[in-house]
Design an enzyme around this catalytic site. Structure first.
Site, short mmCIF file in Angstrom:
data_model
loop_
_atom_site.label_atom_id
_atom_site.label_comp_id
_atom_site.label_asym_id
_atom_site.label_seq_id
_atom_site.Cartn_x
_atom_site.Cartn_y
_atom_site.Cartn_z
N ARG A 15 4.58 13.19 1.58
CA ARG A 15 4.28 11.79 1.25
C ARG A 15 3.04 11.71 0.35
NH1 ARG A 15 0.05 8.41 1.23
NH2 ARG A 15 -0.66 9.29 3.20
N ASP A 16 1.88 12.03 0.88
CA ASP A 16 0.65 11.84 0.10
C ASP A 16 0.64 12.79 -1.09
OD1 ASP A 16 -1.83 10.92 -0.61
OD2 ASP A 16 -2.78 11.31 1.31
N HIS A 206 -8.77 12.77 7.30
CA HIS A 206 -7.86 12.86 6.17
C HIS A 206 -8.72 12.97 4.90
CE1 HIS A 206 -4.02 11.26 4.14
NE2 HIS A 206 -4.94 11.00 3.21
N HIS A 208 -9.37 14.05 1.05
CA HIS A 208 -8.95 14.50 -0.28
C HIS A 208 -10.06 15.41 -0.80
CE1 HIS A 208 -5.27 12.05 -0.97
NE2 HIS A 208 -5.76 11.42 0.09
N CYS A 239 -3.94 9.99 -5.07
CA CYS A 239 -3.55 8.63 -4.69
C CYS A 239 -3.37 7.82 -5.96
CB CYS A 239 -4.59 7.96 -3.79
SG CYS A 239 -4.13 6.26 -3.39
N ASN A 248 -4.92 16.13 -1.13
CA ASN A 248 -5.53 16.40 0.18
C ASN A 248 -5.96 17.85 0.26
OD1 ASN A 248 -3.05 14.45 0.66
ND2 ASN A 248 -4.62 13.93 2.13
P1 HMG Z 1 3.58 -7.41 -3.36
O1 HMG Z 1 3.85 -7.51 -4.83
O2 HMG Z 1 2.43 -8.16 -2.82
O3 HMG Z 1 4.82 -7.77 -2.44
O4 HMG Z 1 3.44 -5.85 -3.00
P2 HMG Z 1 6.12 -8.63 -2.62
O5 HMG Z 1 6.57 -8.96 -1.26
O6 HMG Z 1 5.86 -9.75 -3.60
O7 HMG Z 1 7.16 -7.61 -3.28
C1 HMG Z 1 7.03 -7.08 -4.58
C2 HMG Z 1 8.26 -6.22 -4.84
O8 HMG Z 1 8.28 -5.12 -3.95
C3 HMG Z 1 9.58 -6.96 -4.60
O9 HMG Z 1 10.55 -6.39 -5.47
C4 HMG Z 1 9.93 -6.58 -3.18
O10 HMG Z 1 11.31 -6.66 -2.93
C5 HMG Z 1 9.46 -5.15 -3.15
P3 HMG Z 1 10.99 -7.09 -6.85
O11 HMG Z 1 11.51 -8.43 -6.42
O12 HMG Z 1 9.74 -7.19 -7.67
O13 HMG Z 1 12.00 -6.15 -7.41
N1 HMG Z 1 9.11 -4.72 -1.80
C6 HMG Z 1 9.59 -3.59 -1.23
N2 HMG Z 1 10.46 -2.68 -1.67
C7 HMG Z 1 10.74 -1.64 -0.83
N3 HMG Z 1 10.18 -1.52 0.38
C8 HMG Z 1 9.29 -2.41 0.85
C9 HMG Z 1 8.97 -3.51 0.03
N4 HMG Z 1 8.16 -4.57 0.18
C10 HMG Z 1 8.24 -5.29 -0.93
N5 HMG Z 1 8.73 -2.24 2.04
C11 HMG Z 1 3.48 -4.02 -1.43
C12 HMG Z 1 3.01 -5.43 -1.74
C13 HMG Z 1 2.69 -3.55 -0.26
C14 HMG Z 1 4.96 -4.06 -1.12
C15 HMG Z 1 3.26 -3.12 -2.66
O14 HMG Z 1 1.95 -3.29 -3.12
C16 HMG Z 1 3.47 -1.66 -2.35
O15 HMG Z 1 4.55 -1.22 -2.02
N6 HMG Z 1 2.43 -0.85 -2.49
C17 HMG Z 1 2.52 0.59 -2.27
C18 HMG Z 1 1.26 1.08 -1.76
C19 HMG Z 1 1.31 2.57 -1.55
O16 HMG Z 1 2.32 3.15 -1.16
N7 HMG Z 1 0.15 3.22 -1.80
C20 HMG Z 1 0.01 4.63 -1.59
C21 HMG Z 1 -0.11 4.95 -0.14
S1 HMG Z 1 -1.72 4.60 0.55
C22 HMG Z 1 -2.58 6.07 0.42
O17 HMG Z 1 -2.12 6.97 -0.26
C23 HMG Z 1 -3.83 6.27 1.20
C24 HMG Z 1 -3.65 7.19 2.41
O18 HMG Z 1 -3.17 8.47 2.03
C25 HMG Z 1 -4.98 7.36 3.15
C26 HMG Z 1 -6.14 7.75 2.23
O19 HMG Z 1 -6.04 8.77 1.53
O20 HMG Z 1 -7.11 7.02 2.25
C27 HMG Z 1 -2.65 6.59 3.41
MG MG Z 2 -4.41 10.07 1.26
#
Ligand code: HMG
Ligand code: MG
Length: 305
Positions: A15-16, A206, A208, A239, A248
């Site tokens: 995933r990450d 966690h 990086h 990220c 990571n």
């Molecule tokens: P938004 O624009 O506020 O939400 O995004 P929305 O409800 O208006 O939806 C926008 C579009 O996304 C729509 O599609 C929805 O259908 C679709 P469109 O009509 O434009 O074609 N949608 C989805 N599609 C699939 N699955 C879903 C979903 N929800 C909405 N569940 C949202 C808000 C959160 C959805 C968006 O910003 C998003 O998906 N962000 C992804 C964030 C992400 O994955 N980031 C990386 C992971 S975090 C990380 O890496 C940190 C971590 O490792 C810890 C660390 O290192 O600190 C965990």
């Molecule tokens: Mg991370």
């Protein structure tokens, strides 16, 4: 100070790691990587995300990945940002979900398009619904030791967000040094601060590895009782919402360090190196893992402890 005799590793590479590699891998290849990681003895693996495919195209088709992987002796977790993600995760048979909040407002907005408070309100519903379906929920707090947009992050704020995630029913909270700016003593102090709101054995770290501090940070945190460590095979990833952040800490490097200190992980380093080599071949990149590089240079293989 002593360190735990056993450490649980949460493998986040599928995933990450893969979410920030330029090349998106097919569901078959992602599933094969997970199978190899499981064969190495990893039992907790983050398999993908149910997020917007526009935001993170590399994680599209996580449902197909879950359908292809063996489930025995494996706890597969997926990231979900909202109820829609949860219902997709449940339909795909995920054992566990992870919700991901941040300790920085700007990062929260950039990552999931809402404020910290809004995210916590949304996640409370997601976690309650997950538990109703018998699905365990993990929580993340990002930017715990610094934010790419806001700089310094207050440890009290990290503790407040972690506390809110526990209060809503998360069984464990992972403290994410998203941009890898931590160092051992700040990392340890942060863990001690958060441990005022939750038992330390419910906290994961966690890191990086942007500044090469991860192993030292992990050791400093083990010394105060942390026993769950997130890592990514071959040190893949970064990220997409934290420009310049490295992947990571590499799982190979964590396992090697722990084995050399007689800490049990249940992981075969030899098989893990195979999984890392497979991922790197698919991505046409070299491993960031120093241990993988060292064994490749010597053309030999470790004898597992
Ligand atoms: P938004 O624009 O506020 O939400 O995004 P929305 O409800 O208006 O939806 C926008 C579009 O996304 C729509 O599609 C929805 O259908 C679709 P469109 O009509 O434009 O074609 N949608 C989805 N599609 C699939 N699955 C879903 C979903 N929800 C909405 N569940 C949202 C808000 C959160 C959805 C968006 O910003 C998003 O998906 N962000 C992804 C964030 C992400 O994955 N980031 C990386 C992971 S975090 C990380 O890496 C940190 C971590 O490792 C810890 C660390 O290192 O600190 C965990
Ligand atoms: Mg991370």
């Amino acid at each position: 100070m002593s360190i735990p005799s056993r450490v649980s590793i949460v493998e986040v590479g599928p995933r990450d790691g893969l979410q920030n590699e330029k090349q998106a891998l097919s569901p078959h290849v992602r599933a094969e990587l997970i199978s190899r990681l499981a064969a190495a003895g990893l039992t907790r693996i983050e398999a993908g995300s149910f997020v917007s495919p526009t935001a993170v195209p590399q994680m599209a088709h996580t449902d197909e990945v879950l359908a292809l992987v063996p489930k025995e002796n494996l706890r597969l977790s997926v990231l979900v940002p909202n109820l829609r993600g949860l219902s997709d995760a449940i339909a795909a048979g995920a054992d566990e979900i992870a919700v991901f909040a941040a300790a920085s407002e700007t990062f929260s907005k950039r990552n999931i398009n809402c404020s910290i408070e809004e995210s916590l309100e949304r996640y409370a519903e997601v976690v309650a619904e997950a538990r109703r379906h018998g699905v365990m929920a993990r929580g993340y707090v990002s930017c715990v030791l610094g934010c790419p947009y806001e700089g310094e992050v207050d440890s009290g704020r990290v503790a407040a967000v972690a506390g809110a995630l526990f209060d809503m029913g998360c069984f464990e909270v992972s403290l994410g040094d998203t941009i890898g700016v931590g160092a051992p003593l700040p990392a340890r102090r942060l863990v001690e601060r958060v441990a005022r709101v939750a038992p330390i054995d419910k906290l994961a770290v966690h890191f990086h590895d942007t500044y090469g501090q991860s192993l030292a940070n992990i050791f400093a945190c083990l010394e105060v009782g942390v026993c769950v460590v997130d890592s990514s095979v071959a040190g893949l990833g970064g990220c997409p919402f934290a420009p310049g952040a490295a992947g990571n800490v590499a799982t190979e490097d964590v396992v090697y360090m722990l084995q050399r200190m007689d800490v049990e992980t249940g992981v075969s380093l030899d098989r893990l190196l195979d999984a890392g080599a497979f991922a790197c071949a698919q991505l046409n990149r070299a491993p960031a893992s120093r241990v993988a590089q060292a064994y490749a240079a010597k053309c030999d293989r470790p004898v597992d402890a």
